[in-house]
Design an enzyme around this catalytic site. Sequence first.
Site, PDB file in Angstrom:
ATOM      1  N   SER A  21     -26.973 -15.908 -18.527  1.00 27.40           N
ATOM      2  CA  SER A  21     -28.326 -15.363 -18.574  1.00 27.40           C
ATOM      3  C   SER A  21     -29.280 -16.413 -19.103  1.00 27.40           C
ATOM      4  CB  SER A  21     -28.364 -14.135 -19.485  1.00 27.40           C
ATOM      5  OG  SER A  21     -29.703 -13.818 -19.785  1.00 27.40           O
ATOM      6  N   HIS A  45     -28.065 -15.021 -14.043  1.00 26.67           N
ATOM      7  CA  HIS A  45     -28.699 -13.755 -14.424  1.00 26.67           C
ATOM      8  C   HIS A  45     -30.104 -14.046 -14.943  1.00 26.67           C
ATOM      9  CE1 HIS A  45     -28.481  -9.509 -15.677  1.00 26.67           C
ATOM     10  NE2 HIS A  45     -29.106  -9.869 -16.786  1.00 26.67           N
ATOM     11  N   ASP A  47     -33.418 -12.387 -16.505  1.00 27.10           N
ATOM     12  CA  ASP A  47     -33.917 -11.199 -17.190  1.00 27.10           C
ATOM     13  C   ASP A  47     -35.438 -11.131 -17.106  1.00 27.10           C
ATOM     14  OD1 ASP A  47     -31.644  -9.809 -18.296  1.00 27.10           O
ATOM     15  OD2 ASP A  47     -31.313 -11.617 -19.486  1.00 27.10           O
ATOM     16  N   MET A  49     -38.659  -8.973 -18.100  1.00 28.17           N
ATOM     17  CA  MET A  49     -39.104  -7.934 -19.037  1.00 28.17           C
ATOM     18  C   MET A  49     -40.620  -7.804 -18.963  1.00 28.17           C
ATOM     19  SD  MET A  49     -36.695  -8.683 -22.293  1.00 28.17           S
ATOM     20  CE  MET A  49     -35.000  -9.277 -22.115  1.00 28.17           C
ATOM     21  N   HIS A  78     -32.437  -9.025 -13.139  1.00 32.14           N
ATOM     22  CA  HIS A  78     -32.347  -7.766 -13.894  1.00 32.14           C
ATOM     23  C   HIS A  78     -33.769  -7.369 -14.293  1.00 32.14           C
ATOM     24  CE1 HIS A  78     -30.819  -5.799 -17.907  1.00 32.14           C
ATOM     25  NE2 HIS A  78     -31.332  -4.912 -17.081  1.00 32.14           N
ATOM     26  N   MET A  80     -36.154  -5.298 -16.041  1.00 32.80           N
ATOM     27  CA  MET A  80     -36.410  -4.330 -17.123  1.00 32.80           C
ATOM     28  C   MET A  80     -37.898  -4.017 -17.088  1.00 32.80           C
ATOM     29  SD  MET A  80     -33.869  -6.165 -19.819  1.00 32.80           S
ATOM     30  CE  MET A  80     -33.840  -7.669 -18.854  1.00 32.80           C
ATOM     31  N   MET A 148     -25.382  -1.558 -19.441  1.00 36.08           N
ATOM     32  CA  MET A 148     -25.889  -2.358 -20.563  1.00 36.08           C
ATOM     33  C   MET A 148     -24.996  -2.121 -21.782  1.00 36.08           C
ATOM     34  SD  MET A 148     -28.410  -4.168 -19.571  1.00 36.08           S
ATOM     35  CE  MET A 148     -28.813  -4.835 -21.189  1.00 36.08           C
ATOM     36  N   GLY A 153     -33.794  -5.817 -24.025  1.00 33.48           N
ATOM     37  CA  GLY A 153     -35.016  -6.332 -24.646  1.00 33.48           C
ATOM     38  C   GLY A 153     -34.841  -7.707 -25.268  1.00 33.48           C
ATOM     39  N   PHE A 154     -33.655  -7.958 -25.808  1.00 38.69           N
ATOM     40  CA  PHE A 154     -33.466  -9.221 -26.528  1.00 38.69           C
ATOM     41  C   PHE A 154     -32.040  -9.732 -26.357  1.00 38.69           C
ATOM     42  CE2 PHE A 154     -36.746  -6.767 -28.558  1.00 38.69           C
ATOM     43  CZ  PHE A 154     -37.778  -7.686 -28.660  1.00 38.69           C
ATOM     44  N   GLY A 155     -31.896 -11.046 -26.401  1.00 41.16           N
ATOM     45  CA  GLY A 155     -30.570 -11.645 -26.414  1.00 41.16           C
ATOM     46  C   GLY A 155     -30.013 -11.626 -27.830  1.00 41.16           C
ATOM     47  N   GLY A 156     -28.744 -11.945 -27.934  1.00 44.54           N
ATOM     48  CA  GLY A 156     -28.134 -12.146 -29.243  1.00 44.54           C
ATOM     49  C   GLY A 156     -27.814 -10.886 -30.033  1.00 44.54           C
ATOM     50  N   ASP A 186     -23.588  -6.394 -19.648  1.00 46.44           N
ATOM     51  CA  ASP A 186     -24.656  -7.302 -20.075  1.00 46.44           C
ATOM     52  C   ASP A 186     -25.044  -6.974 -21.512  1.00 46.44           C
ATOM     53  OD1 ASP A 186     -26.930  -8.865 -20.309  1.00 46.44           O
ATOM     54  OD2 ASP A 186     -28.124  -7.731 -18.863  1.00 46.44           O
ATOM     55  N   GLY A 187     -24.832  -7.965 -22.385  1.00 43.86           N
ATOM     56  CA  GLY A 187     -25.215  -7.812 -23.787  1.00 43.86           C
ATOM     57  C   GLY A 187     -24.028  -7.987 -24.710  1.00 43.86           C
ATOM     58  N   GLY A 188     -24.095  -9.034 -25.538  1.00 38.81           N
ATOM     59  CA  GLY A 188     -23.028  -9.266 -26.512  1.00 38.81           C
ATOM     60  C   GLY A 188     -21.717  -9.693 -25.895  1.00 38.81           C
ATOM     61  N   SER A 209     -26.516 -15.739 -25.070  1.00 38.78           N
ATOM     62  CA  SER A 209     -26.373 -16.568 -26.276  1.00 38.78           C
ATOM     63  C   SER A 209     -24.981 -17.167 -26.409  1.00 38.78           C
ATOM     64  CB  SER A 209     -26.749 -15.769 -27.525  1.00 38.78           C
ATOM     65  OG  SER A 209     -26.084 -14.550 -27.544  1.00 38.78           O
TER      66      SER A 209
HETATM   67  C1  DX5 Z   1     -30.870  -8.153 -22.757  1.00 43.83           C
HETATM   68  C2  DX5 Z   1     -30.664  -8.875 -21.459  1.00 43.83           C
HETATM   69  C3  DX5 Z   1     -29.444  -9.697 -21.419  1.00 43.83           C
HETATM   70  C4  DX5 Z   1     -29.400 -10.818 -22.432  1.00 43.83           C
HETATM   71  C5  DX5 Z   1     -28.012 -10.853 -22.956  1.00 43.83           C
HETATM   72  O1  DX5 Z   1     -31.891  -7.242 -22.618  1.00 43.83           O
HETATM   73  O2  DX5 Z   1     -30.585  -7.959 -20.386  1.00 43.83           O
HETATM   74  O3  DX5 Z   1     -29.176 -10.206 -20.119  1.00 43.83           O
HETATM   75  O4  DX5 Z   1     -29.715 -12.073 -21.907  1.00 43.83           O
HETATM   76  O5  DX5 Z   1     -27.996 -11.746 -24.006  1.00 43.83           O
HETATM   77  P1  DX5 Z   1     -26.712 -11.933 -24.918  1.00 43.83           P
HETATM   78  O6  DX5 Z   1     -25.604 -12.378 -24.021  1.00 43.83           O
HETATM   79  O7  DX5 Z   1     -27.151 -12.955 -25.895  1.00 43.83           O
HETATM   80  O8  DX5 Z   1     -26.424 -10.595 -25.551  1.00 43.83           O
HETATM   81 ZN    ZN Z   2     -29.897  -8.736 -18.404  1.00 40.34          ZN
END
Ligand code: DX5
Ligand code: ZN
Length: 239
Positions: A21, A45, A47, A49, A78, A80, A148, A153-156, A186-188, A209
């Site tokens: 991503s 990927h 993102d 937003m 993706h 959002m 999800m 909304g946010f990475g990490g 997707d996520g973590g 991340s």
């Molecule tokens: C979050 C995004 C993800 C994000 C995942 O809203 O949809 O695609 O980049 O980031 P990580 O892998 O850091 O959780």
């Molecule tokens: Zn995503």
Amino acid sequence: MELPTPGRDRGPAGALRLAPSVLSADFGMLAQEVAEVEPFADWLHVDVMDGHFVPNVTIGPPVVASLRRHTSLFFDCHLMMTEPHRYLEAFADAGADGCTVHVEVGGTDELIEQMRALGLRAGLALNPDTPFDAVEPYLHAIDLVLCMTVFPGFGGQDFIWEVMPKVTQVRAAVAARGLDVDVEVDGGIDTITAPVAASAGANVFVAGSAIFGHERPWESADAIRAAVRASAEAGPPRR
Ligand code: DX5
Ligand code: ZN
């Protein structure tokens, strides 16, 4: 000039796909960052937003169009967004290969129809607290379900383990109906959580991340793929 696109991988559905991503990449050096991971990635990927569906604002069609000139990776966008119908055509024109919209925004039948008409691979995303039932009526009409594993909304953020039974439900429904539908998480996602999601039934792994947060992102990408493969070779988890 458009690049040749032999690498724009549209399938087969169900195969292991690693999708770094770009959200966690350095936006000032996007093309270089993507080039570094390209040999180790299947999809990219992206993102998007809108500041409404999620509190954050990221990138739009012009950035996708710029990136398109630098890579032949499949673009897994993706969205959002509360009003994806207003932008789908612009993403398709910019070089998106697949778009995923959230079921929570409604108008799903029309959105699927629009994505199909634009020649996009069509995906539907579910937030962690949206039940399987919300996507079930559309399974026959789509190419991908995105579960999800964090609130978007946010990475990490930390992986939400409680989503795994839903991943299993989606995979079971897809298998029972003999559908060619990818199940994406997707996520973590990292070397620990990707194999868990794979055991639950996921085959497309988005990681931000865990890949771009590292000095040698290609090694991190490779490590996630290796972890998923190793868990598949070891067979289903013992209960
Ligand atoms: C979050 C995004 C993800 C994000 C995942 O809203 O949809 O695609 O980049 O980031 P990580 O892998 O850091 O959780
Ligand atoms: Zn995503």
